[in-house]
Design an enzyme around this catalytic site. Structure first.
Site, short mmCIF file in Angstrom:
data_model
loop_
_atom_site.label_atom_id
_atom_site.label_comp_id
_atom_site.label_asym_id
_atom_site.label_seq_id
_atom_site.Cartn_x
_atom_site.Cartn_y
_atom_site.Cartn_z
N GLY A 199 5.54 2.72 -5.78
CA GLY A 199 4.98 3.64 -5.47
C GLY A 199 5.75 4.97 -4.14
O GLY A 199 5.82 4.16 -3.85
N CYS A 200 4.94 6.08 -4.66
CA CYS A 200 5.26 7.14 -2.61
C CYS A 200 4.62 6.23 -1.68
O CYS A 200 5.05 5.55 -0.29
CB CYS A 200 5.09 8.03 -3.05
N PHE A 201 2.98 6.11 -1.69
CA PHE A 201 1.72 6.02 -1.05
C PHE A 201 2.50 4.33 -0.39
O PHE A 201 2.60 3.62 0.17
CB PHE A 201 0.97 6.01 -1.45
N ALA A 202 2.74 3.43 -1.52
CA ALA A 202 3.69 2.16 -0.94
C ALA A 202 4.68 1.51 -0.52
O ALA A 202 4.65 0.82 0.09
CB ALA A 202 3.13 1.53 -2.72
#
Length: 324
Positions: A133-136
């Site tokens: 994921g992007c935030f991850a």
């Protein structure tokens, strides 16, 4: 080598548009088909207008698996698993899934978590990849060097702001321009879905980690990019911390540790992640920044494809930031 023949499933969203922008110009890729049942028969450039003049490809409702070496799954979260269950995809086809569906490790699937900074060697041998994921991605590049030495010994506090493209192409009450412009807001405080994969990766390097990761996600009034600020108690000096981070990322193709306070514009439109450190009393303060559609999604997916097929990681990804 002969070109990698690829197919794209779910070709109408933001991540698919970014993926196609990269693949159209990738020197070792031939796009065989782009599947979208809602757009079948339409030109890709009519939906992804930034590709006008770059491709004459047309969306299709067909799935000619026999013609491809790799599949990118760009469907909505939950739909990738449905697709895999409904279709007998030949095992020789390499799959890169950009949804959340296979990021959690499970005996029920053989997808490898596709963060090259963590699992490069496993990615090279994998046939199926769960793209992070992007935030991850942004948060993990900030924390993993500490986890690698067992130095996450206290709570971690994170604030991260993301662009509106992170909400997907379909407008909602919190993503359309008149609401998002000149506005910021918090959502899913302490309960964002990416916390699961962040914790999974941290414990891969530091198995005994049980402290809270306190994550406050923020909607920004800009289109693309993620800017993370994080801090935790840490006994290292700033010099020791920089030595650790430089060593951890010395072989990274796209993650760079810098010694000047960064701007998000330095990474927007690139597959780069930038990490910066400060020490304040007993706290280590960390900034990381990525483009949510590239290193946070489609660029990282192509980076994974390059690794899976034995190419240089940077192939097709030498993109310049739009900021300067």
């Amino acid at each position: 080598m002969s070109k990698i023949k690829v197919g794209v499933i779910g070709g109408a969203g933001y991540t698919a548009g970014e993926l196609l922008r990269i693949l159209v110009f990738h020197p070792q890729v031939e796009i065989v088909f782009v599947n979208s049942s809602s757009n079948a028969g339409n030109k890709i450039a009519d939906i992804h207008s930034g590709l006008v003049g770059d491709t004459d490809l047309v969306f299709t409702s067909e799935l000619p698996f026999e013609k491809v070496d790799a599949l990118f799954l760009c469907s909505a979260h939950g739909d990738s698993r449905k697709f895999m269950e409904a279709n007998n995809v030949p095992r020789h086809i390499k799959i890169i899934d950009l949804s959340t569906d296979y990021r959690a490790k499970s005996p029920e699937h053989d997808f490898v978590y596709g963060l090259p900074e963590l699992n490069r060697d496993e990615i090279k041998k994998a046939s199926r990849i769960a793209n992070p994921g992007c935030f991850a991605t942004a948060i993990q590049v900030a924390l993993l060097p500490l986890a690698s030495k067992g130095l996450l010994t206290d709570e971690v506090h994170i604030n991260a702001i993301t662009g509106s493209t992170g909400a997907g192409v379909k407008p909602s009450s919190t993503s359309h321009f008149s609401w998002r412009n000149n506005n910021i807001s918090v959502y899913k405080a302490f309960g964002h879905q990416h916390l699961q994969e962040i914790g999974q990766s941290v414990r891969q390097l530091q198995p005994g980690f049980e402290k809270p990761i306190n994550f406050i996600p923020v909607r920004g009034d800009f289109a693309r990019g993620i800017f993370v600020t994080a801090y935790t108690r840490c006994s290292m000096s700033l010099e020791e911390a920089y030595e650790l981070y430089h060593g951890f990322y010395k072989d990274s193709a796209f993650t760079f540790v810098v010694d000047e306070n960064p701007d998000m514009k330095q990474v927007v439109n690139t597959n780069k992640a930038i990490v910066y450190l400060e020490k304040h009393d007993d706290k280590l303060f960390i900034i990381s920044a990525i483009d949510n559609l590239l290193k946070g999604a489609s660029g990282q997916a192509v980076q994974n494809m390059n690794l899976m097929f034995g190419l240089d990681e940077k192939t097709g990804l030498n993109l310049k930031s739009i900021g300067f």
